[in-house]
Scaffold this motif. Structure first.
Motif, PDB file in Angstrom:
ATOM      1  N   VAL A   6       0.844  -1.189   0.000  1.00 15.25           N
ATOM      2  CA  VAL A   6       0.000   0.000   0.000  1.00 15.25           C
ATOM      3  C   VAL A   6       0.885   1.246   0.000  1.00 15.25           C
ATOM      4  O   VAL A   6       1.728   1.416   0.875  1.00 15.25           O
ATOM      5  CB  VAL A   6      -0.924   0.030   1.234  1.00 15.25           C
ATOM      6  CG1 VAL A   6      -1.820   1.261   1.207  1.00 15.25           C
ATOM      7  CG2 VAL A   6      -1.774  -1.229   1.295  1.00 15.25           C
ATOM      8  N   TYR A   7       0.740   2.079  -1.030  1.00 16.64           N
ATOM      9  CA  TYR A   7       1.484   3.334  -1.104  1.00 16.64           C
ATOM     10  C   TYR A   7       0.507   4.500  -1.190  1.00 16.64           C
ATOM     11  O   TYR A   7      -0.297   4.557  -2.100  1.00 16.64           O
ATOM     12  CB  TYR A   7       2.407   3.342  -2.334  1.00 16.64           C
ATOM     13  CG  TYR A   7       3.507   2.316  -2.243  1.00 16.64           C
ATOM     14  CD1 TYR A   7       4.652   2.566  -1.495  1.00 16.64           C
ATOM     15  CD2 TYR A   7       3.372   1.086  -2.877  1.00 16.64           C
ATOM     16  CE1 TYR A   7       5.646   1.605  -1.395  1.00 16.64           C
ATOM     17  CE2 TYR A   7       4.368   0.128  -2.781  1.00 16.64           C
ATOM     18  CZ  TYR A   7       5.511   0.399  -2.043  1.00 16.64           C
ATOM     19  OH  TYR A   7       6.499  -0.544  -1.943  1.00 16.64           O
ATOM     20  N   GLY A  29      -2.060   5.005   0.409  1.00 12.28           N
ATOM     21  CA  GLY A  29      -3.432   4.527   0.471  1.00 12.28           C
ATOM     22  C   GLY A  29      -3.886   3.741  -0.742  1.00 12.28           C
ATOM     23  O   GLY A  29      -4.982   3.206  -0.757  1.00 12.28           O
ATOM     24  N   TYR A  33      -1.300  -1.962  -4.266  1.00  8.37           N
ATOM     25  CA  TYR A  33      -0.653  -2.521  -5.445  1.00  8.37           C
ATOM     26  C   TYR A  33      -0.468  -4.010  -5.232  1.00  8.37           C
ATOM     27  O   TYR A  33       0.031  -4.446  -4.208  1.00  8.37           O
ATOM     28  CB  TYR A  33       0.713  -1.861  -5.691  1.00  8.37           C
ATOM     29  CG  TYR A  33       0.609  -0.388  -5.983  1.00  8.37           C
ATOM     30  CD1 TYR A  33       0.211   0.048  -7.241  1.00  8.37           C
ATOM     31  CD2 TYR A  33       0.888   0.555  -5.001  1.00  8.37           C
ATOM     32  CE1 TYR A  33       0.102   1.391  -7.520  1.00  8.37           C
ATOM     33  CE2 TYR A  33       0.774   1.907  -5.269  1.00  8.37           C
ATOM     34  CZ  TYR A  33       0.374   2.322  -6.527  1.00  8.37           C
ATOM     35  OH  TYR A  33       0.261   3.660  -6.796  1.00  8.37           O
ATOM     36  N   GLY A  52      -0.975  -1.077 -11.281  1.00 10.20           N
ATOM     37  CA  GLY A  52      -0.257  -0.325 -10.256  1.00 10.20           C
ATOM     38  C   GLY A  52       1.122   0.096 -10.709  1.00 10.20           C
ATOM     39  O   GLY A  52       1.746  -0.543 -11.546  1.00 10.20           O
ATOM     40  N   ARG A  75      -5.795   3.548   9.195  1.00  9.59           N
ATOM     41  CA  ARG A  75      -6.686   3.317   8.062  1.00  9.59           C
ATOM     42  C   ARG A  75      -6.255   2.104   7.236  1.00  9.59           C
ATOM     43  O   ARG A  75      -7.069   1.274   6.857  1.00  9.59           O
ATOM     44  CB  ARG A  75      -6.696   4.569   7.179  1.00  9.59           C
ATOM     45  CG  ARG A  75      -7.714   4.558   6.057  1.00  9.59           C
ATOM     46  CD  ARG A  75      -7.553   5.781   5.168  1.00  9.59           C
ATOM     47  NE  ARG A  75      -6.269   5.750   4.475  1.00  9.59           N
ATOM     48  CZ  ARG A  75      -5.737   6.793   3.837  1.00  9.59           C
ATOM     49  NH1 ARG A  75      -6.370   7.948   3.826  1.00  9.59           N
ATOM     50  NH2 ARG A  75      -4.583   6.685   3.225  1.00  9.59           N
ATOM     51  N   ASP A  76      -4.941   2.008   6.926  1.00  9.65           N
ATOM     52  CA  ASP A  76      -4.463   0.977   6.000  1.00  9.65           C
ATOM     53  C   ASP A  76      -3.691  -0.146   6.680  1.00  9.65           C
ATOM     54  O   ASP A  76      -3.319  -1.114   6.040  1.00  9.65           O
ATOM     55  CB  ASP A  76      -3.565   1.596   4.926  1.00  9.65           C
ATOM     56  CG  ASP A  76      -4.225   2.787   4.228  1.00  9.65           C
ATOM     57  OD1 ASP A  76      -5.456   2.739   4.062  1.00  9.65           O
ATOM     58  OD2 ASP A  76      -3.518   3.743   3.869  1.00  9.65           O
ATOM     59  N   LEU A  97       6.728   5.920   2.821  1.00  4.18           N
ATOM     60  CA  LEU A  97       6.193   6.912   1.893  1.00  4.18           C
ATOM     61  C   LEU A  97       5.215   7.842   2.600  1.00  4.18           C
ATOM     62  O   LEU A  97       5.151   9.031   2.294  1.00  4.18           O
ATOM     63  CB  LEU A  97       5.512   6.231   0.693  1.00  4.18           C
ATOM     64  CG  LEU A  97       5.068   7.188  -0.415  1.00  4.18           C
ATOM     65  CD1 LEU A  97       6.251   7.971  -0.973  1.00  4.18           C
ATOM     66  CD2 LEU A  97       4.370   6.438  -1.537  1.00  4.18           C
ATOM     67  N   LYS A 120      -6.166  10.865  -2.248  1.00  6.07           N
ATOM     68  CA  LYS A 120      -7.102   9.852  -2.755  1.00  6.07           C
ATOM     69  C   LYS A 120      -8.098  10.425  -3.751  1.00  6.07           C
ATOM     70  O   LYS A 120      -8.794   9.680  -4.437  1.00  6.07           O
ATOM     71  CB  LYS A 120      -7.871   9.234  -1.586  1.00  6.07           C
ATOM     72  CG  LYS A 120      -6.967   8.444  -0.645  1.00  6.07           C
ATOM     73  CD  LYS A 120      -7.751   7.394   0.105  1.00  6.07           C
ATOM     74  CE  LYS A 120      -6.911   6.137   0.285  1.00  6.07           C
ATOM     75  NZ  LYS A 120      -7.691   4.980   0.672  1.00  6.07           N
TER      76      LYS A 120
END
Lengths: 112, 406
Positions: free
Chosen positions: A45-46, A48, A51, B186, B246-247, B253, B294
């Motif tokens: 996850v980059y 948000g 991939y 991606g 959240r993730d 990053l 986003k």
């Protein structure tokens, strides 16, 4: 003569190498490879955004052995590379027709 | 200018120059391995062409005479009448150099949005033309021109640089179109360590960017330095916490993006806010920008490396927050008070107006320039070049010869 090809987890390489040396193997060829099997890939996850990484890094070992050593060497690799979790890799054995040591010109089992 | 001030401005100028390679690595690491050299070259090209443009006409048109409302003149074109003797002692020349570094990094910010698909020939024309027709006038309006005269403030370039370049990035990608495969395929960063070293260089250079903008070695410079330190930390922290919750992971990053968002947001406010304000500004910028990146997938514009989400949104947030946090008493300054320091909403409204004016001008002119380039020389590489990678296709170079499947 047989070619043993093993795909193992990269962090297991040192243990596999030690096991093979202990089993009397004098030469190994190693390459970094990527691929997928049942383990599949993983998700990164980059910022948000997800991939999907399908090809996971593995190490491929190639070893040529005399016919009578095949079972013990395959066993040694499997033993050293096993974690019991999905993604431990595979080993396959194939026939090879000829082998030559470039420096001396020896061939066959003498060249292993 | 006094010798201590000259020394600080020169050191700051060199630090700001260093930000351009920092930005190049920050963006380049996020890019794919086959396009990283194109990204570095787009950035380095800015420090090849803009300095020359700056001394030929850029500085004069954007700063001289200072009182002009919309655009300067040609009095200082070709560095005319800028000496190193007398009371000035080279102070003006030091400022020309310092501001030239800002002029160089501003178009470089846009490169992150157009990554992976823009023709280098189009970029080569875009950069000087954009600098002359967008950067120079907006800079003039903000510093000494009609926006500044009305009472809006922008310490080191929130409106003039980040909002300006951020909205231009949006206009540019609307003309340029999406990368092949985006957003279904991606494109993860090819080198996170490169992103982190770029972030470190940016943060270091930003002390020159913000604290140097006092144009003196004084208390305001010190406070701007402290604000730059705190806002970046707070925004990086906020971004990491949000994505962790959240993730599920605290990512490099995220930390890097938060740091840059905080630096962007504190840029306009650095010489006008004090105490704990930079921490609040950083926290707000971190949370807002982390959500703003986003937007692109929802809205369908391919801002490859989030120039809009980080620079436009971060710059706008910081500039508007001045309307709340500005503290003229602390600085002994003559600017308006923010709402939290007893002021009315007037400063906030002026900040909104200044950003609105910059947004409209920058968007319209950039969109027109990109369209013009599109119908003449073309702005987009062909499909084969995009698939091959811009490094080899446009520059005849390869970033990594070490083999592997990279």
């Amino acid at each position: 003569m047989k070619l043993i090809t093993a795909i193992v987890k990269p962090f297991k390489l040192d243990e596999v190498k030690s096991a093979l040396q202990a089993a009397g193997i004098t030469g190994i060829t190693v390459s970094e490879v990527r691929g997928f099997g049942r383990q599949g890939g993983h998700t990164e996850v980059y910022r948000g955004a997800e991939y999907r990484i399908d090809f996971v890094p593995k190490v491929r070992l190639e070893i040529v052995v005399a016919d009578e050593s095949v079972d013990s060497i395959v066993g040694a690799i499997a033993e050293a590379a096993r974690t019991g979790k999905i993604g431990d890799g595979k080993i396959w054995v194939s026939d090879i027709g000829q082998i030559v040591r470039i420096r001396t010109g020896e061939s066959g089992v003498d060249a292993i | 200018m006094e010798s201590g001030n000259i020394a600080w401005v020169l050191v700051s100028a060199a630090m700001v120059l260093f930000m351009t390679p920092g930005l190049a690595f920050f963006y380049g690491g996020m890019d794919r391995g086959r396009n990283v050299l194109n990204m570095l070259m787009m950035n380095f090209y800015c420090v090849l062409v803009v300095p020359i443009l700056w001394v030929v006409v850029g500085y004069s048109l954007s700063q001289s005479p200072f009182e002009n409302d919309f655009i300067g003149g040609f009095d200082n074109a070709f560095l005319n009448d800028i000496g190193i003797l007398g009371e000035d002692a080279g102070g003006t020349l030091a400022i020309v150099a310092f501001l030239g570094m800002f002029a160089a990094i501003t178009p470089a910010l846009i490169s992150g949005a157009v990554a992976d698909r823009m023709k280098f020939s189009a970029w080569a024309i875009f950069v000087p033309v954009w600098s002359l027709f967008v950067y120079v006038p907006v800079f003039k309006w903000v510093y000494g021109g009609w926006l500044g005269q009305r009472g809006s403030i922008d310490f080191a370039g929130g409106t003039a640089i980040h909002v300006n370049a951020g909205i231009a990035a949006l206009a540019a990608v609307l003309v340029l179109g999406k990368r092949k495969g985006w957003p279904t395929e991606g494109h993860p960063p090819h080198s996170m360590p490169l992103v982190m070293i770029g972030t470190g260089i940016l943060w270091f250079g930003w002390f020159g960017f913000n604290a140097g903008s006092a144009l003196a070695a004084n208390g305001q410079a010190v406070q701007a330095f402290m604000n730059t330190f705190l806002a970046a930390a707070a925004a990086g922290l906020a971004w990491v916490v949000v994505e962790w919750l959240r993730d599920g992971h605290p990512t490099n990053l995220g930390a890097a993006s938060g740091i840059v968002a905080g630096l962007v947001a504190i840029t306009p406010a650095a010489g006008y806010v004090s105490g704990m304000s930079p921490i609040w500004i950083g926290l707000i910028a971190g949370v807002v920008c982390c959500s703003a990146v986003k937007l692109k997938t929802k809205a369908g514009y391919d801002d490859a490396l989030d120039v809009v989400g980080v620079h436009f949104v971060g710059g706008l947030v910081g500039s508007l927050l001045i309307g709340f946090f500005a503290n003229p008493e602390f600085f002994g300054g003559s600017f308006m008070e923010g709402i939290f320091y007893g002021g009315s909403a007037e400063l906030l409204l002026e900040q909104a107006l200044a950003n609105g004016a910059a947004i409209v001008w920058s968007f319209v002119i950039t969109f027109g320039l990109m369209k013009l380039l599109a119908v003449t020389i073309g702005v987009r590489v062909d499909e084969e070049q995009e698939a091959t990678g811009l490094d080899l296709a446009l520059h005849g170079e390869t970033a990594y010869h070490s083999g592997g499947l990279g």
